[in-house]
Design an enzyme around this catalytic site. Structure first.
Site, mmCIF file in Angstrom:
data_model
loop_
_atom_site.group_PDB
_atom_site.id
_atom_site.type_symbol
_atom_site.label_atom_id
_atom_site.label_comp_id
_atom_site.label_asym_id
_atom_site.label_seq_id
_atom_site.Cartn_x
_atom_site.Cartn_y
_atom_site.Cartn_z
ATOM 1 N N ARG A 125 0.839 -1.200 0.000
ATOM 2 C CA ARG A 125 0.000 0.000 0.000
ATOM 3 C C ARG A 125 0.871 1.246 0.000
ATOM 4 O O ARG A 125 1.827 1.342 0.764
ATOM 5 C CB ARG A 125 -0.926 0.008 1.220
ATOM 6 N N ARG B 193 1.893 1.303 10.280
ATOM 7 C CA ARG B 193 1.396 1.713 8.959
ATOM 8 C C ARG B 193 2.581 1.707 7.990
ATOM 9 O O ARG B 193 3.381 2.634 7.963
ATOM 10 C CB ARG B 193 0.755 3.104 9.036
ATOM 11 N N GLU C 138 -6.761 0.037 15.156
ATOM 12 C CA GLU C 138 -7.320 -1.025 14.304
ATOM 13 C C GLU C 138 -6.315 -2.150 14.064
ATOM 14 O O GLU C 138 -5.181 -1.923 13.677
ATOM 15 C CB GLU C 138 -7.748 -0.449 12.952
ATOM 16 N N SER D 6 -10.485 -5.887 10.262
ATOM 17 C CA SER D 6 -11.783 -5.383 9.820
ATOM 18 C C SER D 6 -12.467 -6.475 9.020
ATOM 19 O O SER D 6 -11.812 -7.378 8.484
ATOM 20 C CB SER D 6 -11.626 -4.111 8.975
ATOM 21 N N ARG E 246 1.312 -5.253 12.011
ATOM 22 C CA ARG E 246 0.543 -4.482 12.984
ATOM 23 C C ARG E 246 0.229 -5.313 14.232
ATOM 24 O O ARG E 246 0.222 -4.801 15.353
ATOM 25 C CB ARG E 246 -0.750 -3.981 12.327
#
Length: 417
Positions: A255, A270, A342, A345, A382
């Site tokens: 990403r 991140r 987070e 999800s 993460r």
């Protein structure tokens, strides 16, 4: 893409969904116009083709005297048919583009608003009381687990090496996740990290967030940000005889993090590259909501195995990805930040992706689109960051949750070097 019949029958529902997302409701009206234009083009082309067919029969039966006039008319009609078919092709493309411009219809009950307007569904566990907590990079330095400096030297900012126990933690977490997925009946998959443009487009990742995606121009391939993309494309242009189908896909993910504006630049929360175990389900459309709760339950089971304190949130409509009708996040507690962040999800994409990718199943009234759903089981980097932060001890060691110990040689604590 959204169901065109729903938009025709209840355009205000589609406009309300756009407004809830903070998107342009006028795109619904543009879609209806494109639909009318396309239907008119189809009707004109069909009428001309029928006339051409009738005229062709007349030519075969015509007298020598009448035939020249009929042939002349047939030639002119052939030109009209060709022009009408070209017009229909343009109308088809315009309709498709208008459908692609609209995000999935937001599920009834999703909170309105933007990023900060989520609703907390549940708080689980008690955040650990840590005096003067260190962040995950400080803990990792003592363990020799993460090397961001050399990662930046080799690949640039937001890259890293997992070394020693850091690498072992990733293998342990992935194996724990895959064991849980297998026990739950999901099929393990190692998924490709490069996909064709039509697959990336079909899953809805080339819209508003296309700047987050890495594109290899020379090969015209895209690096996935989640194995959801490959798992969705896996059954493209197929009619699925048996449902449900459930997969647990592992892949590296990439990403750009183009919109993060300096957030979480320190550490491995991140980053531009990470490995992930992603769950993906194909179910009948009327079973999608039940499946969504099932995926969330599996994510919670994994969080419980890691002994995290966490909260489950219902993401607001304005913070949903274009494919999702509803999304739930699980955010775990980071003592060093004094906040929930987070980790996983899960999204219900209804029939939005399957319509784009032409994935169907046999129903009572013929073939019908399936629903697709996805849920992160373990985003390795993460999760490692949270594990180090959440389970840190005053002496710099890290408590190992009982469920993870068999995958770390039985160790119950990670001690600084």
């Amino acid at each position: 893409m959204i169901d065109l019949k729903i938009v025709r029958d209840d355009p205000e529902h589609a406009r309300a969904s756009q407004r809830a997302r903070g998107a342009d409701p006028g795109l619904v009206d543009a879609l209806l116009v494109a639909d009318d234009v396309r239907r008119a083009a189809v009707s004109r082309a069909d009428t001309l083709r029928a006339e051409q067919k009738t005229l062709s029969k007349q030519v075969g039966k015509a007298s020598p005297e009448d035939r020249p006039a009929l042939l002349s008319r047939a030639k002119g009609l052939a030109d009209e048919v060709k022009a009408a078919e070209a017009e229909q092709g343009d109308a088809d493309e315009a309709l498709r583009n208008a459908q692609f411009a609209i995000a999935n219809l937001v599920e009834d009950g999703a909170p309105p608003g933007g990023e900060n307007d989520f609703v907390t569904r549940e708080l689980v566990g008690t955040p650990p009381a840590v005096t003067d907590p260190k962040d995950h990079l400080e803990i990792a330095a003592g363990l020799g687990a993460v090397d961001t400096e050399r990662g930046a030297k080799v690949s640039g900012a937001r890259f890293y090496f997992l070394t020693g126990i850091g690498a072992q933690l990733e293998f342990a977490l992935v194996n724990l996740a895959m064991q849980q997925a297998t026990d739950a009946g999901l099929t393990q998959v190692i998924a490709p990290a490069l996909v064709k443009p039509e697959i990336m487009q079909g899953t809805g990742f080339l819209g508003a967030h296309s700047d987050e995606v890495y594109h290899l121009e020379r090969d015209d391939l895209y690096l996935v940000g989640t194995s959801e993309v490959a798992l969705a494309g896996m059954h493209g242009n197929e009619i699925l005889a048996e449902l449900p189908l459930r997969y647990a896909g592992f892949s590296s993910c990439f990403r750009r993090e183009a919109g993060s504006y300096g957030k979480d630049t320190k550490g491995i929360i991140r980053v531009h590259w990470f490995d992930k175990v992603e769950m993906f389900s194909y179910v009948r459309a009327d079973e999608a909501r039940e499946e969504h709760e099932r995926l969330l339950a599996w994510e919670r089971e994994f969080m419980d195995k890691l002994e995290f304190a966490y909260r489950v949130i219902d993401v607001a409509a304005g913070d949903l990805g274009s494919s999702a009708a509803r999304k739930y996040d699980i955010e775990a507690w980071f003592p060093s930040q004094g906040a929930y962040r987070e980790l996983t999800s899960t999204s219900n994409c209804t029939t939005f992706q399957s319509r784009r990718l032409n994935i169907r199943t046999r129903g009572e009234k013929g073939n019908e689109p399936v629903a697709t759903l996805n849920g992160t089981l373990c985003a390795a980097a993460r999760t490692i960051a949270c594990l180090l932060d959440h389970h840190q001890q005053p002496d710099g060691s890290v408590y190992v949750p009982a469920a993870l110990r068999p995958f770390l040689g039985g160790r119950d604590v990670l001690t600084p070097r």
